[in-house]
Write an enzyme that holds these catalytic residues in place. Structure first.
Site, mmCIF file in Angstrom:
data_model
loop_
_atom_site.group_PDB
_atom_site.id
_atom_site.type_symbol
_atom_site.label_atom_id
_atom_site.label_comp_id
_atom_site.label_asym_id
_atom_site.label_seq_id
_atom_site.Cartn_x
_atom_site.Cartn_y
_atom_site.Cartn_z
ATOM 1 N N LEU A 617 -32.670 -3.587 6.078
ATOM 2 C CA LEU A 617 -31.236 -3.330 6.222
ATOM 3 C C LEU A 617 -30.964 -1.851 6.433
ATOM 4 O O LEU A 617 -30.150 -1.460 7.249
ATOM 5 C CB LEU A 617 -30.497 -3.764 4.949
ATOM 6 C CG LEU A 617 -30.213 -5.247 4.759
ATOM 7 C CD1 LEU A 617 -29.553 -5.464 3.409
ATOM 8 C CD2 LEU A 617 -29.298 -5.752 5.867
ATOM 9 N N SER A 618 -31.623 -1.013 5.638
ATOM 10 C CA SER A 618 -31.337 0.414 5.732
ATOM 11 C C SER A 618 -32.473 1.220 5.143
ATOM 12 O O SER A 618 -33.309 0.704 4.398
ATOM 13 C CB SER A 618 -30.053 0.745 4.986
ATOM 14 O OG SER A 618 -30.238 0.492 3.611
ATOM 15 N N PHE A 622 -34.743 7.783 -0.652
ATOM 16 C CA PHE A 622 -35.793 7.439 -1.608
ATOM 17 C C PHE A 622 -36.262 5.992 -1.510
ATOM 18 O O PHE A 622 -37.107 5.575 -2.264
ATOM 19 C CB PHE A 622 -35.290 7.666 -3.033
ATOM 20 C CG PHE A 622 -34.715 9.018 -3.230
ATOM 21 C CD1 PHE A 622 -35.532 10.127 -3.261
ATOM 22 C CD2 PHE A 622 -33.355 9.197 -3.357
ATOM 23 C CE1 PHE A 622 -35.002 11.388 -3.433
ATOM 24 C CE2 PHE A 622 -32.819 10.457 -3.532
ATOM 25 C CZ PHE A 622 -33.644 11.561 -3.570
ATOM 26 N N SER A 623 -35.631 5.225 -0.629
ATOM 27 C CA SER A 623 -35.971 3.809 -0.648
ATOM 28 C C SER A 623 -35.652 3.144 0.682
ATOM 29 O O SER A 623 -34.899 3.673 1.488
ATOM 30 C CB SER A 623 -35.164 3.125 -1.755
ATOM 31 O OG SER A 623 -33.793 3.247 -1.467
ATOM 32 N N LYS A 639 -34.656 -3.406 -2.961
ATOM 33 C CA LYS A 639 -34.903 -2.013 -2.640
ATOM 34 C C LYS A 639 -36.330 -1.636 -3.009
ATOM 35 O O LYS A 639 -36.754 -1.806 -4.143
ATOM 36 C CB LYS A 639 -33.915 -1.160 -3.432
ATOM 37 C CG LYS A 639 -33.871 0.266 -2.989
ATOM 38 C CD LYS A 639 -32.916 1.057 -3.842
ATOM 39 C CE LYS A 639 -31.489 0.553 -3.708
ATOM 40 N NZ LYS A 639 -30.622 1.227 -4.680
ATOM 41 N N ASP A 737 -27.890 11.439 -5.124
ATOM 42 C CA ASP A 737 -27.737 11.264 -3.683
ATOM 43 C C ASP A 737 -26.409 10.589 -3.326
ATOM 44 O O ASP A 737 -26.380 9.513 -2.735
ATOM 45 C CB ASP A 737 -28.927 10.445 -3.148
ATOM 46 C CG ASP A 737 -29.035 10.502 -1.638
ATOM 47 O OD1 ASP A 737 -28.335 11.336 -1.020
ATOM 48 O OD2 ASP A 737 -29.800 9.716 -1.061
#
Ligand code: NAG
Ligand code: NAG
Ligand code: NAG
Ligand code: NAG
Ligand code: NAG
Ligand code: NAG
Ligand code: NAG
Ligand code: NAG
Ligand code: NAG
Length: 891
Positions: A617-618, A622-623, A639, A737
């Site tokens: 998805l994205s 960091f993930s 995630k 973030d």
């Protein structure tokens, strides 16, 4: 060389002083008081387990071998409680408790603090009378009690405070009069008592002996005259007396004050003329005297005040013409003389003021015609010429007024056609009002280019012909008025037209169509029953409409159902394929925090889905996030944390504890984990799937979702994010973030802050991750990060401010269009420097929809500006930001 040695010596001295010897416990004179105070105020960072270190507690300054407390600086900490104890700290020289939540009376025992020089209790909720005992603090130099709920009179005992330099008591409910002794305080530099209920006169010795630089008494009930004395010493820099009942005239002695930069005496009952000595006030930048009974001519001496930026003389009885010399005011930005009895030709000379952005000549008796070069200076944003006797045609040069936001020419004797060049004023958005003139001929179709314009009024002229269908280009229109002209033909079908009242089109004999009663070509229905027709027509439409809704809902549900089935099949297929090709990784740990979901979540399925790129998805700092459809039909977002090797290997139990703690965080605007899976060196965090994507996708339109990001929705997202972040800060979690890409929208489009685990799991300062520099996303990084290399609470506030700016402007935080080295924050903060109004920054598709939206947006813009202040200390706390946003919403 000598100075270098000096520095070295200083350094050594300060190092030695820094390691002060630990005193014996008996010498800690203020220990009992500080222990009691810790219990009472519960200041965060005041460690009750090591009371003997009180000198190193936040905001505490000690001196001497006995470690006596000499200063207590505890502003903006949300403190409450009984502060009487503080009066036992007898060595205090400085006490700052401003901007907290203290209430009740100010303790009269503070009068015992004989050494106190600085006392700031402002911005609390102190009530009742000011204790007269404060008059015993003879060393006091600065006293600030402003913005509380204090009532009663200014205590007479304050006359003994002879060393007072700054006295601030504004924003209370003080009554009585300003005592005469204020004028005898020889060191007084600042006296500020605005927004109270003070009555009587300004003492006529005020300022005569003092060093008075700032006198601010606005919004009281003061009467009598402005005493000459306040200008006597010549030191005055700021004088604000607006909104009182002062009479008499402005004394000529004002000319003594060459350093006076701000002079505001509006909204009083002042009479007489402006003294010519005003020309001696060479620093004058701001002169505001509107809403008085001032008369005489506007003195040409103003032209000597070369720094003059604003001159507001509105709503007085000034006569004569505008002196030509005022054209020399190179810095003048606002010239406001509306509602006087001024005459003469349009003052062309004023157009020589190249920085002029607002020219308000309305409600006067100016005559003659407008000059062709009206806008050869292009900074003008507000041109208000209505209610005068201006004649002739609008010059074609009007097309050069490209920065205009508002143009009023109503109620004059203007003739001729409306020039098509008006269509060139693309920025025009607040209003175009040409009503009550003698304009003839057709409406120029070029008006249709004004796609930001909110209000158009051409009523009460002799305009003829059709309303051009090109006007449908005016996409922002809310208010129109075409009434009382000679217009004909059909009213174009265009939302803003049909939504207007009939009166906006009435008085045009040959005009027809909605919203007027006469349908074009319909000569049969009488005016009376056409209303009924209209109603039933609307009812039928509504019925048809609701049938349509039912139909669409059903078909959407059906297709969703079918889609889900297909997805389930796809998911199963993936699993089968996965099992054939790779052996499934060994899961070492996993848990679901929510009991009711335990049955619905299959860890193997989660793991396998993250092996397939098509589920991605994205990708965040960091993930990487994947969409996973469980066999049960539940859709999750999973995630996968990047580079967590050491975290997982060395801190697995700690990590699990943190995750479970986060899973228990209870706030509607936080996206908390519902479980986790750990295999090999990989950690997967499970979350509910957010069907509406992220705020970044919503604002920057990368999804193609049908959701219309209108202003109320944006505002509620902004408030949600602020509340979530305030809650995080409350629980002492700093987000690493914050960005619009990490703000998710659930099915109800509520905002949820994501990536909160990162701050706990990957906090580099705790050595739990191999990431060396964590700063967040580009464009959201606070400027101080460059030297602190640490993300802080104010740093979060900055990043949040960037998100707010994105919401307001629909622009990306970094964009080459801003110019080299300029990001969204700089672009917005520099706007006034570029001469741009807020309207040119905010997304005009929203700000021009209604006045209410625009007002809210302006209020939110203020919050965003504060949050993105360069200096971290100037940024508000998130709690405050929430309050300000809620306030903006209420407006
Ligand atoms: C320090 O405290 C002792 C005893 O409490 C007292 O006698 C002495 O005067 C104090 N010294 C100072 C400098 O305050
Ligand atoms: C605060 O504490 C003092 C004693 O330290 C007490 O006399 C006073 O009444 C208290 N004030 C309030 C408002 O509770
Ligand atoms: C209160 O007044 C003092 C003296 O004028 C000033 O230094 C201080 O900043 C003021 N406090 C606040 C919170 O503005
Ligand atoms: C202000 O003081 C007056 C009396 O002087 C009182 O009647 C009024 O209620 C007070 N207002 C507030 C907001 O406390
Ligand atoms: C000015 O106001 C004072 C006090 O209200 C009043 O006594 C005086 O007559 C007024 N002066 C003029 C010229 O109106
Ligand atoms: C102040 O202004 C008056 C009138 O313009 C002028 O005559 C006088 O010389 C000026 N005084 C000073 C100190 O500039
Ligand atoms: C006008 O303003 C500038 C910049 O603030 C300042 O340097 C200058 O001294 C001012 N001029 C006068 C006459 O006060
Ligand atoms: C006024 O305009 C000039 C250029 O015309 C510019 O240099 C100056 O900075 C402007 N002053 C202000 C206060 O904007
Ligand atoms: C336009 O100006 C006229 C006066 O000239 C005023 O009466 C009217 O309300 C204004 N129109 C709008 C929409 O504000």
């Amino acid at each position: 060389m000598a100075s270098l040695c000096c520095c070295f010596v200083l350094l050594v001295v300060s190092l030695l002083c820094g390691s002060r010897p630990r005193p014996a416990a008996g010498q800690l004179q203020d220990l009992p008081t500080m222990v009691a105070l810790q219990r009472e105020l519960m200041v965060v960072d005041w460690d009750p387990n090591s009371p003997s270190t009180y000198c190193s507690w936040r905001g505490v300054t000690c001196a001497g071998s006995n470690q006596t407390v000499v200063a207590l600086d505890l502003p903006r900490l949300g403190l409450r409680g009984n502060i009487s104890l503080i009066s036992e700290l007898l060595s205090l020289k400085r006490l700052d408790l401003s901007s907290n939540s203290f209430h009740g009376s100010i303790p009269s025992s503070f009068g015992n603090l004989a050494l106190l020089e600085f006392l700031d209790l402002s911005m609390n909720k102190f009530e009742n009378w000011i204790p007269s005992s404060l008059g015993r603090i003879r060393n006091l130099k600065s006293l600030n009690l402003s913005n509380n709920l204090l009532s009663g009179e200014i205590p007479d005992e304050f006359k003994y405070l002879e060393r007072l330099q700054e006295l601030q008591i504004s924003g209370n409910n003080l009554s009585g009069s300003i005592p005469d002794w204020v004028g005898s305080l020889t060191d007084l530099r600042v006296f500020s008592a605005y927004e109270n209920s003070l009555v009587g006169v300004i003492p006529n010795n005020l300022g005569s002996v003092s060093q008075l630089e700032v006198l601010n008494l606005h919004s009281n009930l003061l009467e009598g005259v402005i005493p000459e004395s306040i200008f006597m010493s010549g030191k005055l820099q700021v004088l604000v007396l607006t909104v009182n009942r002062l009479n008499g005239s402005l004394p000529a002695s004002v000319g003594n004050c060459q350093g006076l930069s701000s002079l505001r005496i509006g909204n009083n009952r002042l009479v007489g003329s402006i003294p010519v000595s005003i020309g001696n006030v060479s620093s004058l930048t701001y002169f505001e005297a509107d809403n008085n009974h001032l008369s005489g001519e506007i003195v040409p001496e103003f032209a000597q005040c070369s720094n003059l930026t604003l001159l507001n003389l509105a709503s007085n009885s000034f006569t004569g013409t505008i002196p030509e010399k005022l054209g020399e005011l190179k810095n003048l930005q606002e010239f406001i003389v509306s509602d006087n009895i001024l005459t003469g030709e349009f003052p062309k000379s004023i157009l020589r003021c190249r920085n002029l952005s607002k020219l308000d000549l309305s409600f006067n008796r100016f005559k003659g015609s407008l000059p062709e070069d009206l806008c050869d200076m292009s900074r003008l944003q507000f041109l208000l010429l209505d209610h005068n006797s201006i004649s002739g045609e609008i010059p074609r040069g009007i097309g050069n007024c490209i920065r205009l936001l508002e143009l009023h020419m109503g109620s004059n004797y203007l003739t001729g056609k409306i020039p098509p060049e008006i269509g060139k004023i693309k920025n025009l958005q607040i209003a175009l009002n040409l009503s009550f003139n003698h304009f003839r001929g057709p409406l120029p179709q070029e008006l249709g280019r004004l796609d930001k314009l909110v209000s158009l009024d051409v009523s009460n002229n002799q305009l003829s012909g059709d309303i051009p269908s090109e006007l449908k280009g005016m996409l922002s229109l809310i208010e129109v008025n075409f009434s009382n002209n000679h217009l004909s033909g059909q009213i174009p079908i265009f939302g803003p037209f049909q939504k207007s009242p009939r009166s906006s089109f009435s008085g045009n004999k040959d005009l027809c169509g909605d919203p007027l009663d006469f349908n074009c070509g319909d000569y049969f229905s009488s005016v009376d029953d056409s209303d009924d027709h209209k109603v039933s027509y609307k009812i039928i439409l509504a019925v048809v409409g609701s049938g349509l809704t039912v139909f669409t809902t059903v078909s959407v549900v059906v297709s969703l159902f079918m889609l889900r089935e297909r997805q389930e099949m796809d998911a199963k297929g993936t699993m089968v394929a996965g099992e054939v090709v790779v052996t499934p990784p060994q899961i070492t740990a996993g848990n679901v925090f929510i009991d009711s979901l335990k049955q619905a979540i299959d860890f193997d399925c989660a793991v396998k889905a993250t092996l397939k790129d098509s589920n991605k998805l994205s990708n965040a700092t960091f993930s990487t996030t994947y969409k996973v459809v469980m066999p049960s039909g539940l859709v999750l977002s999973v995630k996968k944390l990047k580079s967590v090797d050491r975290t997982v290997v060395h801190h697995q139990n700690k990590m699990i504890r943190e995750l479970e703690r986060l899973g228990n965080l209870c706030h509607a605007n936080l996206m908390r984990p519902i479980g986790y899976v750990i295999y090999e060196d990989v950690a997967l965090l499970l979350h509910h799937h957010m069907p509406n994507g992220t705020l970044a996708q919503l604002l920057h339109n990368t999804t193609g979702t049908e959701l219309e990001p209108d202003w109320p929705r944006r505002l509620s997202i902004a408030i949600g994010v602020a509340e979530g972040l305030a809650y995080l800060h409350h629980t002492a979690i700093i987000h690493l973030d914050i960005s619009s890409g990490n703000i998710f929208l659930d099915a109800n489009s509520s905002a949820l802050i994501g990536e909160i685990e990162i701050s706990k799991l990957l906090d580099p300062s705790k050595g739990t991750a191999s990431i060396s520099a964590v700063a967040g996303s580009f464009g959201y990084i606070p400027p101080e990060y460059a030297y602190t290399m640490q993300v802080t609470v104010p740093g979060n506030v900055y990043s949040f401010g960037v998100v707010l700016l994105e919401i307001l402007t629909s622009r990306l935080p970094v964009d080459e269009a801003f110019g080299e080295g300029i990001d969204l924050v700089k672009w917005v903060h520099n706007a006034s420097g570029r001469g741009e109004a807020p309207e040119q920054i905010m997304d005009a598709r929203l700000s021009t929809v209604s006045f209410a939206w625009r007002k809210q947006m302006l209020a939110v813009l203020k919050v965003a500006m504060l949050c993105t202040e360069n200096t971290p200390a100037k940024r508000p706390k998130m709690k405050k930001a929430v309050e300000m946003l809620l306030e903006a919403k209420e407006n």
